[in-house]
Scaffold this motif. Structure first.
Motif, short mmCIF file in Angstrom:
data_model
loop_
_atom_site.label_atom_id
_atom_site.label_comp_id
_atom_site.label_asym_id
_atom_site.label_seq_id
_atom_site.Cartn_x
_atom_site.Cartn_y
_atom_site.Cartn_z
N LEU A 177 0.86 -1.17 0.00
CA LEU A 177 0.00 0.00 0.00
C LEU A 177 0.90 1.23 0.00
CD1 LEU A 177 -2.45 -1.10 2.81
CD2 LEU A 177 -3.10 -0.67 0.45
N GLY A 180 2.03 6.07 4.56
CA GLY A 180 1.27 7.15 5.18
C GLY A 180 -0.16 6.77 5.49
N ARG A 184 -10.03 10.69 4.24
CA ARG A 184 -11.21 11.02 3.45
C ARG A 184 -11.25 12.54 3.37
NH1 ARG A 184 -11.39 6.58 2.51
NH2 ARG A 184 -13.03 5.04 2.36
N ALA B 16 -18.07 9.74 5.02
CA ALA B 16 -16.68 10.11 5.32
C ALA B 16 -16.47 10.41 6.81
CB ALA B 16 -16.29 11.34 4.49
N PRO B 18 -15.97 9.62 10.49
CA PRO B 18 -15.61 8.45 11.30
C PRO B 18 -16.65 8.12 12.39
CG PRO B 18 -13.67 9.79 10.95
CD PRO B 18 -14.84 10.58 10.40
N TRP B 183 -10.50 2.69 8.06
CA TRP B 183 -11.15 2.61 6.74
C TRP B 183 -11.15 1.18 6.24
CZ3 TRP B 183 -13.93 6.70 5.89
CH2 TRP B 183 -13.54 7.92 6.44
N GLU B 185 -12.96 -2.00 6.28
CA GLU B 185 -14.35 -2.29 6.67
C GLU B 185 -14.48 -3.59 7.48
OE1 GLU B 185 -16.22 0.14 6.37
OE2 GLU B 185 -15.32 1.30 4.73
N ARG B 230 -5.64 -9.52 7.22
CA ARG B 230 -4.64 -8.49 6.99
C ARG B 230 -5.35 -7.13 6.96
NH1 ARG B 230 -2.90 -5.91 2.26
NH2 ARG B 230 -0.81 -5.03 2.51
N THR B 232 -6.07 -3.45 5.83
CA THR B 232 -5.85 -2.71 4.59
C THR B 232 -5.73 -1.21 4.84
OG1 THR B 232 -8.22 -2.54 4.26
CG2 THR B 232 -7.11 -4.40 3.23
N ALA B 233 -5.89 -0.80 6.09
CA ALA B 233 -5.74 0.62 6.43
C ALA B 233 -5.26 0.72 7.87
CB ALA B 233 -7.08 1.34 6.28
N LEU B 238 -10.12 7.78 18.52
CA LEU B 238 -10.75 9.07 18.74
C LEU B 238 -11.24 9.14 20.18
CD1 LEU B 238 -11.88 8.05 15.61
CD2 LEU B 238 -12.36 10.48 15.65
N ILE B 251 -7.39 12.96 18.27
CA ILE B 251 -7.28 11.86 17.31
C ILE B 251 -5.85 11.36 17.30
CG2 ILE B 251 -7.61 11.13 14.91
CD1 ILE B 251 -9.44 13.53 14.52
N ASP B 255 -0.39 4.12 11.43
CA ASP B 255 -0.43 3.78 10.02
C ASP B 255 -0.55 2.27 9.81
OD1 ASP B 255 -0.31 6.38 9.34
OD2 ASP B 255 1.82 6.41 8.85
N GLN B 256 -1.01 1.93 8.61
CA GLN B 256 -1.28 0.52 8.29
C GLN B 256 -0.09 -0.41 8.52
OE1 GLN B 256 -0.07 -1.22 5.45
NE2 GLN B 256 -1.28 -3.07 5.72
N GLU B 302 9.64 4.80 15.71
CA GLU B 302 11.02 4.85 16.19
C GLU B 302 11.11 4.65 17.70
OE1 GLU B 302 12.44 8.42 14.34
OE2 GLU B 302 12.26 7.38 12.42
N ARG B 341 10.72 0.36 6.75
CA ARG B 341 11.12 0.19 5.36
C ARG B 341 12.57 0.62 5.10
NH1 ARG B 341 7.56 -0.93 1.87
NH2 ARG B 341 8.80 0.10 0.28
#
Ligand SMILES: [Zn+2]
Lengths: 240, 475
Positions: A177, A180, A184, B16, B18, B183, B185, B230, B232-233, B238, B251, B255-256, B302, B341
């Motif tokens: 993916l 980051g 939306r 949109a 949340p 995001w 689902e 897995r 996906t987002a 919150l 908030i 990250d994924q 980190e 990465r």
């Protein structure tokens, strides 16, 4: 996007490039609010396409002067984030005078927005040189500095970096993916603000991602240039 | 599809927003459906009926301090000054309260609908709503953020009901509420349904969750561990209050790649041992490791790598390599590769250097030499000098079977070149890999046993971490 063959590139083996207008917008302070939460002022990590579109429309003198087909690609990077207090002046519907209240508001510092336009290049160049309305990014007291230059874009993938990518655009490396956050963001807002088109976008605030994105175009520095959905409010569906 | 209009008017759609989305899943689950698309119109009405009945029951308690007053109290952070918790309820009789709460939760007659579209989904709005009905919306007496002519947010009936169902999808504390959003689902369906089951109990009983709300970040870790697919987002936490004393929203995002790494680390048998060590690396005497890990996960990747490195080096000055070092080091490298990465060639170079240093230390077999190396960690100059010195020693020492220099030029560059942005991080990784290799090579200097026993006594796993790392799921 309609491709215009660049006359500069005549090497027979080079893939055809297109001409684009690269618009660089810089501002010491930028603040873009998340419109979903009215009672609290949550800032977004980058301006949504609708805000950038609004700035372009301001340059043109309003949406009436902008083509329905207008699309652009964008990248955004801010060097820092902060929060300060702003005085909020409530507009009371009953006509009573409401007390101004301090509210926290997030902001971004050292911001650079890059916008690529591939249609009506000459016209956008003129409009941005002499904008009809003043150009801002989310805070009325902070104007932005705009420069433009013509660049050529090559077909094929590019580095993610600080690009704003529509959801569904994936890295070349299968199964990964974009780096980051998935956001939306409003793509278009109707002039009466009754209708908003929301889309998903990937954005890496660090701007460090070297992932190769399966983009339609990349710029001379190898950055991915991915056109966003159309932004003209007249394209929003009518109320059902 | 002739009844589309009717049906669509009774189906929550995902927008949109949340909080609306959390509410949509909660509403679906209350109606017995797995996702909002699968909620049939009759089940939608049933689910709204549950919300209304619970609101009426809470309103009839009248006093938030009553031992069944929890839902009434919590509702002040969602729908302040609504018919459900209005101060005037104290003076009203039961029937009056029932009627007013029910009418508050009834869809307005179509004749009364304004000519406006729902700001979230675009369907016909049934009215305008402010913070009394929609958490974090503007107060309905203000006009700063609504379109001209709108008294508040224009919302359709299903979107409005999603906000009424929102509390069921949140961790309720009586104060600020905690919602987990993504995001992804499938993750939403799974996580919100589990949360709804729990919230329903507390709302029905009118009592608070005995766990309280002190460890909000760990809610995210638990949900990740319980998720089968897995991600996906990424996930967002919150924490919000719509209280009259002031609306607040915080908030926190993960990250994924990090969310997926944490999910796998807590689930995959091959990584479970390393994960236990990861919890230990984040534990403090007064705080379970899971809390520290969850906080770091929301702040910065980190920080997690840093906690690993600190844990692995914590007792090097006493010449001790912990028994869980290799597992934790391996997990740390997976973090660096999968989440941060980092370039694989560079990692290989650093690991190779670590292997060479470990080989030299093993050959020396002295706690003193390890202490010496450890002492250089905080000062790049000293470490550089130490490595150069050992480089020379190694070349001259026949006991060491390494080929070539201890540290190559390229490795020196990665570790010490001021032009290399991540050099400080590379040095941390060098130490992680040295410790890992020492463990593998069974580094056991003579004075080690005594100290190891002392450490075992002073470091007990936190009970909460043992529960998390075991197979017991949150019930
Ligand atoms: Zn709606």
């Amino acid at each position: 996007m309609t491709a215009t063959e660049s006359p500069d590139d005549v090497s027979p083996n080079a893939p055809p490039t297109i001409q684009a207008l690269e618009v660089t917008v810089t501002a010491p302070l930028v603040s873009v609010r998340n419109p979903l939460y009215a009672g609290v002022q949550v800032a977004l990590p980058c301006p949504p396409p609708s805000t950038v579109a609004g700035m372009l429309a301001a340059a043109a003198g309003g949406w009436g002067a902008v083509s329905l087909e207008t699309r652009f690609a964008m990248a955004f990077h801010a060097r820092g984030v902060g929060v300060d207090l702003e005085t909020y002046h409530p507009l009371d519907a009953s006509g009573k005078k409401a007390d101004p209240t301090p509210r926290e508001r997030g902001f971004l510092t050292g911001a650079t927005l890059t916008v690529w336009l591939t249609d009506e290049i000459g016209s956008w160049e003129r409009r941005l040189r002499r904008p009809v309305w003043p150009l801002r990014l989310g805070r009325s007291q902070d104007l932005v500095r705009v420069t433009t230059r013509r660049v050529s874009l090559r077909p094929g993938p590019g580095r993610q970096g600080s690009a704003l990518l529509p959801e569904g655009i994936a890295p070349v490396l299968a199964g990964t993916l974009p780096a980051g956050t998935l956001l939306r963001l409003p793509t278009a807002i109707s002039p009466d603000r009754q209708r908003t088109r929301w889309d998903g976008y990937h954005f890496d605030a660090s701007g460090r991602s070297d992932l190769l994105i399966g983009a339609e175009w990349s710029d001379e520095q190898g950055r991915a240039v991915v056109p966003l959905p159309p932004v003209h409010p007249a394209r929003l569906p009518a109320v059902v | 599809m002739s009844h589309v209009g009717h049906d669509e008017g009774k189906r929550p759609v995902l927008t949109a927003h949340p909080l609306q989305r959390v509410g949509a899943y909660a509403l679906a689950f209350l109606g017995g459906a797995h996702t909002p698309e699968h909620l049939v119109p009759s089940a939608f009405d049933d689910a709204v009926g549950v919300l209304t009945d619970d609101a009426v029951r809470a309103a009839l308690v009248r006093d938030t301090k009553h031992d069944q007053g929890f839902w009434l109290k919590a509702s002040m952070s969602f729908f302040p000054n609504s018919k459900m918790n209005h101060p005037s309820n104290a003076k009203k009789d039961k029937e009056e309260i029932r009627t007013t709460v029910r009418s508050w939760r009834t869809c307005p007659e179509p004749g009364a609908w304004p000519e406006a579209a729902c700001v979230l989904c675009g369907r016909a709005a049934v009215g305008f709503y402010g913070k009394k009905d929609v958490p974090l919306a503007e107060s309905d007496v203000y006009r700063n953020t609504t379109p001209r002519g709108h008294q508040g947010l224009a919302l359709c009936w299903p979107c409005l009901c999603c906000f009424y169902a929102l509390p069921y999808g949140c961790r309720l504390t009586g104060g600020p509420s905690i919602a987990l959003h993504s995001w992804d689902e499938r993750f939403m369906a799974r996580t919100v349904s589990r949360r709804v089951e729990r919230s329903r109990q507390f709302i029905a009983l009118g009592t608070a969750d005995p766990r309280g709300g002190s460890d909000r970040e760990t809610i995210a870790l638990r949900a990740l561990r319980d998720h089968d697919d897995r991600l996906t987002a990424g996930v967002e936490l919150l924490v919000f209050s719509n209280n009259n004393r002031g609306q607040t929203l915080e908030i926190q995002s993960m990250d994924q790649p990090l969310a997926e790494w944490l999910r796998l680390s807590a689930r995959l048998p091959a990584r479970r041992r390393g994960f236990r060590a990861l919890l230990r690396a984040h534990a403090r005497p007064d705080r379970p490791g899971i809390v520290g890990l969850a906080r770091n996960a929301f702040r910065s990747t980190e920080l997690i790598a840093g906690a690993c490195a600190r844990y692995l080096t914590r007792h090097l000055d006493r010449g001790v390599i912990r028994s869980d070092s290799a597992d934790l080091a391996e997990l740390c490298f997976s973090l660096v590769i999968e989440v941060m990465r980092m370039n694989l060639n560079e990692i290989d170079e650093i690991r190779a250097a670590g292997g060479q240093v470990a080989a030299w230390l093993t050959a020396e077999n002295s706690a003193g030499k390890l202490r010496e190396f450890n002492a250089t960690l905080k000062e790049p100059k000293r470490m550089r000098h130490w490595l150069m010195r050992r480089n020379l020693d190694a070349l001259l020492d026949s006991r060491i079977s390494t080929e070539g220099p201890l540290i190559t030029e390229e490795q020196f560059r990665l570790l010490f070149d001021p032009e290399v942005e991540q050099a400080w991080f590379h040095r941390q990784l060098l130490v992680v890999s040295v410790v890992q290799r020492l463990h593998e090579q069974g580094f056991r200097p003579a004075d080690r046993a005594e100290i190891a026993a002392e450490l075992a006594a002073e470091e007990q796993d936190q009970p909460e971490d043992l529960v998390f790392a075991s197979d017991e799921k949150e019930s």
